[in-house]
Scaffold this active site. Structure first.
Site, PDB file in Angstrom:
ATOM      1  N   GLU B 344      -4.875  -5.826  -0.741  1.00 22.38           N
ATOM      2  CA  GLU B 344      -4.007  -6.249   0.359  1.00 22.38           C
ATOM      3  C   GLU B 344      -4.672  -5.930   1.703  1.00 22.38           C
ATOM      4  O   GLU B 344      -4.486  -6.646   2.680  1.00 22.38           O
ATOM      5  CB  GLU B 344      -2.627  -5.585   0.249  1.00 22.38           C
ATOM      6  CG  GLU B 344      -1.592  -6.209   1.181  1.00 22.38           C
ATOM      7  CD  GLU B 344      -0.151  -5.865   0.813  1.00 22.38           C
ATOM      8  OE1 GLU B 344       0.386  -6.498  -0.104  1.00 22.38           O
ATOM      9  OE2 GLU B 344       0.441  -4.956   1.432  1.00 22.38           O
ATOM     10  N   HIS B 376     -11.704   0.755 -25.952  1.00 23.80           N
ATOM     11  CA  HIS B 376     -11.381   0.015 -27.167  1.00 23.80           C
ATOM     12  C   HIS B 376     -10.651  -1.281 -26.819  1.00 23.80           C
ATOM     13  O   HIS B 376     -10.004  -1.873 -27.660  1.00 23.80           O
ATOM     14  CB  HIS B 376     -10.557   0.887 -28.097  1.00 23.80           C
ATOM     15  CG  HIS B 376     -11.178   2.220 -28.303  1.00 23.80           C
ATOM     16  ND1 HIS B 376     -12.217   2.419 -29.180  1.00 23.80           N
ATOM     17  CD2 HIS B 376     -10.977   3.415 -27.694  1.00 23.80           C
ATOM     18  CE1 HIS B 376     -12.608   3.679 -29.121  1.00 23.80           C
ATOM     19  NE2 HIS B 376     -11.873   4.304 -28.216  1.00 23.80           N
ATOM     20  N   LYS B 491       6.796 -15.827   0.492  1.00 30.68           N
ATOM     21  CA  LYS B 491       8.155 -15.384   0.851  1.00 30.68           C
ATOM     22  C   LYS B 491       8.983 -16.538   1.388  1.00 30.68           C
ATOM     23  O   LYS B 491      10.126 -16.748   0.995  1.00 30.68           O
ATOM     24  CB  LYS B 491       8.086 -14.303   1.941  1.00 30.68           C
ATOM     25  CG  LYS B 491       7.968 -12.883   1.428  1.00 30.68           C
ATOM     26  CD  LYS B 491       8.174 -11.883   2.585  1.00 30.68           C
ATOM     27  CE  LYS B 491       7.541 -10.543   2.237  1.00 30.68           C
ATOM     28  NZ  LYS B 491       7.573  -9.577   3.330  1.00 30.68           N
TER      29      LYS B 491
END
Lengths: 542, 542
Positions: B344, B376, B491
């Site tokens: 960000e 793994h 937004k």
């Protein structure tokens, strides 16, 4: 034939030069969103926000056919030997995760496939009996690494809303002693089962964890054996009935990252959710297996088409990562499982056909967390960063739990979905703002997998979607998706550093062979950081 | 001046063509590991396994000087306006996260810096009083998104071993109603505090969560106000003392992702750990702040040198991602916080100097989980995949908790460290095996951050290391690391899709403006997936 030799690869390289621009006025239409969608079962894949058009989809379909994906999928599900690399010593194994969960006992399969199915049914019957007697236990500690727990943990969290009691799973999945000791601080050993999960039965980390836990049960004056169960390969070094309350088996045709539907997942997940939910989950897997096998049109075969979109973004638009972002809090552990499934399967550089080094890219880096959480974290970089990140969004029309409410005219589930859709639109359309700091280039590709609700069947179906996505991707890239030689070197070197630590406790031990010299340099650094906390002078005073 | 105009950038591009080959016989020596290490406080950075040599390090140091990093860091810590982009309407704010935690009240700082520090001390005193009365509460639900919880969650898990009671934090960080309802299924509202954390006090997600929770307290016939506290900007729309048991303030110079050390982190973390541990944590932060400010040699300044290694890998070796992998289970949430902090802050494309589009890469994709778990999972791809992934390993000489044991000659902590060291060696050295399927190219860069034990001070110090790493990186790239315009478009579009959902419930509402047409196409898809579960015919029967 190699990937770069397919005619359609050449064609796709050309098409990539003029790939659709999603920001073009009118290109991203309502009609496009509706048209570019395919369905199977509960799932619908919306790809109108990918940088593809009909011509590109056709070329991708041709690529699938050139690579002979249907024949390979048939071989896989029929349990031919698919885990091999020609001209290299390799595992040479069958791959049986679809065979065991096959619900159709009358299908015309190979003898191996029928046997795998029957062996699994035997284990499930054992599990049913075991569970009916295990009701006094409230918790289970799973001792397993990688494929022995990642999928189980993902499914456990995804389906918690369907639990009817409060049984809990804990995952001792790290050799870090802080992990198991944090678990031990929480559980009541008296009502806790330990499930050791190890196909090979020979992993040092697992043996260390097991020994540590057995000591604790003994210290608590409990009958140790009555709390330990095992999932292992038949005949493995751990396969000692006298050490365990019950042993469940798996066979070498189940690879760790494809083992969720085997006893590896069944034992813990049926413990917390019951057999009925487990069977629903298996049904979801099986039906997606059948779809992957029988749907020959690449444009209608969900996992195959998913894989083709992945290959388009990776090999032709040349994007190095893939974010998988479920807009569902319950799927918080999904991308950790997919990291293994995708990257361990297809993070390879060798052609299965002849063992030569391949000349194209394989698995992207897989990452992502759940939406909307990621939006307030890394989406800045996804929207305005210098690199591009293709995204697989996953969403659900309905929430799992009761208790949503209408606030300011919409439910929170609707707000969640609005965010999901808005992100796909924003990434694709962008905003060519005159303020460069508010400029969004757009033309960033994504697609959406949509279902009604995250229930056991739907989740099983999604898991099989991702398993077959990976298999198809490997078929087209011409690599062996079923081994993991890349983890061996680290293991070997870790053992040599462990020997150096061991040596420090043995009088007269001076084993400093050349191979491990670097290990000694690092161990010396440990002393330096310890001394910051415990200066030599202080020690002398103490 | 722009990044590409620095003389040292040119030089580094040349040097990258002949970057050291770590697989060369004898190159990766014991001596190199020891020599290539720098320390500050409890931390030691080992970079012998990076693809750098003295010449490259010198050029990187020159780059830092050319970019004027020291002057910029001085301005930052002195609270000059650093959050701006020239020629663009931008936030034009001071940046104050270092000022508030400054422990040295006599230092010669600007008036703003002294005021910020004093305001924070006032809030901390309020918190101390509040906590002494809040002992009846056993749990706290944090309602916050992004920077309002990610760092807090990371620190909470990292320090759990230091808790002396069993208070718990829950994070309602997602608008997904399943998240808050899962929390509500676990907590006892009577002994639970809700901390609303919102700087702006105007986020829709937060208001929805708050309203839902207040309803639940009212339904439980509890005095709602007695359970709600608030952290917000002074004078924000939420700043209504009559609604809350207590309100704590922050100011606009604290950015979300840099807010862990502000009241955003202090309120929940001092609730579970107590003020003493909180003060230790702040001390760790402050001392790293001072080091970042005062150590002018780029080769000795820990966060600056970390940033330079990052820039080397990103801009000159052209590696698109960075994995951050702590070998410590307690740091399980660290990379989620760093995704926000790094991506960000520095996922930007615009030059701060003049608002023009930059011509070089900025933030890589940040990812990673804890070791040994990742080994793994995705290490196959890191070792043998077609792409390269630079790694920042983090390790500790000692575990946090008691209860480790010597098994087969070593403790589990030693096994954990052996794995960490072995991976750095394996990635660097590789193994040019004749079996191509077991061939490891090597020459894959990493470095190790090492400390004795993960305690509050050491963690604070690490957090400041990463905060300043990001700031230095931004200084050198010439971008504004302190705004986040890239989250705005999503937004805005989300609100327009929310309006479409809202419209469905309002008789006669037909608002289908062009802008939101795509939203309608997606909403139509929801109906399709719902119908799979609830076919129209069935509905009619019911």
């Amino acid at each position: 034939m190699k990937f770069q030799d397919y005619k359609s690869v050449n064609e796709l390289q050309e098409l990539a030069k003029t790939a659709p621009n999603l920001t073009k006025q009118g290109y991203l239409s309502d009609e496009r969103i509706r048209r570019m969608a395919i369905s199977f079962g509960k799932w619908r894949l919306l790809y109108g926000t990918e940088r593809v058009d009909e011509k590109i989809c056709k070329a991708l379909s041709n690529l699938a056919m050139e690579a002979g994906v249907h024949e390979k999928m048939n071989k896989l599900q029929n349990m031919d030997v698919m885990n091999y690399v020609n001209n290299c010593k390799s595992e040479e194994r069958r791959v049986g995760h679809t065979a065991i969960r096959n619900q159709d006992k009358n299908a015309k399969w190979s003898a191996e496939t029928r046997e795998a199915r029957e062996d699994y049914q035997t284990e499930l019957r054992k599990l049913k009996v075991f569970n009916s007697k295990a009701n006094k236990f409230k918790s289970m500690i799973i001792v397993g690494i990688g494929g022995s727990y990642l999928g189980t943990e993902a499914v456990y969290h995804a389906l918690k809303a369907f639990q009817t009691d409060d049984k809990k799973l804990y995952f001792a999945s790290n050799v870090d002693p802080d992990k198991v000791n944090a678990i031990l601080a929480e559980v009541d050993l008296k009502t806790t089962l330990v499930a050791i999960i190890s196909k090979s039965g020979g992993t040092l980390e697992i043996k260390s964890e097991e020994e540590l836990l057995r000591k604790r049960y003994a210290q608590a004056k409990l009958n140790v054996k009555d709390h330990f169960i095992l999932v292992t390969g038949k005949g493995s070094p751990m396969d000692e009935p006298s050490n365990f309350l019950e042993i469940f088996y798996m066979w070498d045709y189940i690879g760790g990252r494809f083992s969720v539907s085997s006893m590896v997942g069944a034992v813990p997940l049926a413990f917390v959710f019951g057999m009925e939910i487990w069977e629903e989950f298996l049904k979801g897997l099986h039906e997606m297996d059948q779809h992957a096998l029988n749907e020959k049109d690449p444009m209608k075969n969900l996992p195959l088409f998913g894989a083709l979109l992945g290959i388009w973004n990776r090999n032709f638009l040349e994007l190095p990562t893939l974010a998988i972002i479920p807009y569902s809090q319950a799927m918080n552990f999904w991308s950790a499982h997919l990291q293994q499934l995708f990257m361990e399967s297809n993070g390879k550089s060798v052609a299965q056909e002849d063992g030569s080094f391949i000349k194209h890219e394989t698995s992207p880096v897989i990452w992502g967390t759940v939406g909307t959480e990621g939006q307030h974290a890394y989406y800045q970089c996804i929207h305005q960063g210098t690199g591009e990140v293709p995204i697989e969004f996953i969403g659900f029309a309905s929430s799992q739990r009761e208790g949503d409410a209408i606030i300011e005219g919409t439910t929170n589930q609707e707000k969640l979905l609005a965010n999901l859709f808005a992100q796909a639109i924003a990434l694709a359309k962008g905003d060519h703002n005159l303020n460069s700091n508010k400029y969004f280039s757009g033309n960033r590709p994504s697609h959406i997998l949509l279902a009604n609700v995250l229930d056991p069947y739907t989740l099983g179906s999604l898991l099989a979607y991702h398993e077959h996505y990976v298999a198809y991707e490997g078929f087209i890239w011409g690599i062996n998706s079923f081994d993991q030689e890349g983890v061996q070197l680290g293991k070997v070197l870790a053992n040599s550093v462990i020997d150096l630590f061991k040596c420090q406790r043995v009088k007269g031990c001076t084993s400093l062979d050349k191979e491990s010299a670097l290990g000694n340099a690092f161990i010396a650094e440990l002393k330096l950081v310890q001394e910051v906390d415990f200066p030599k002078n202080e020690k002398k005073l103490a």
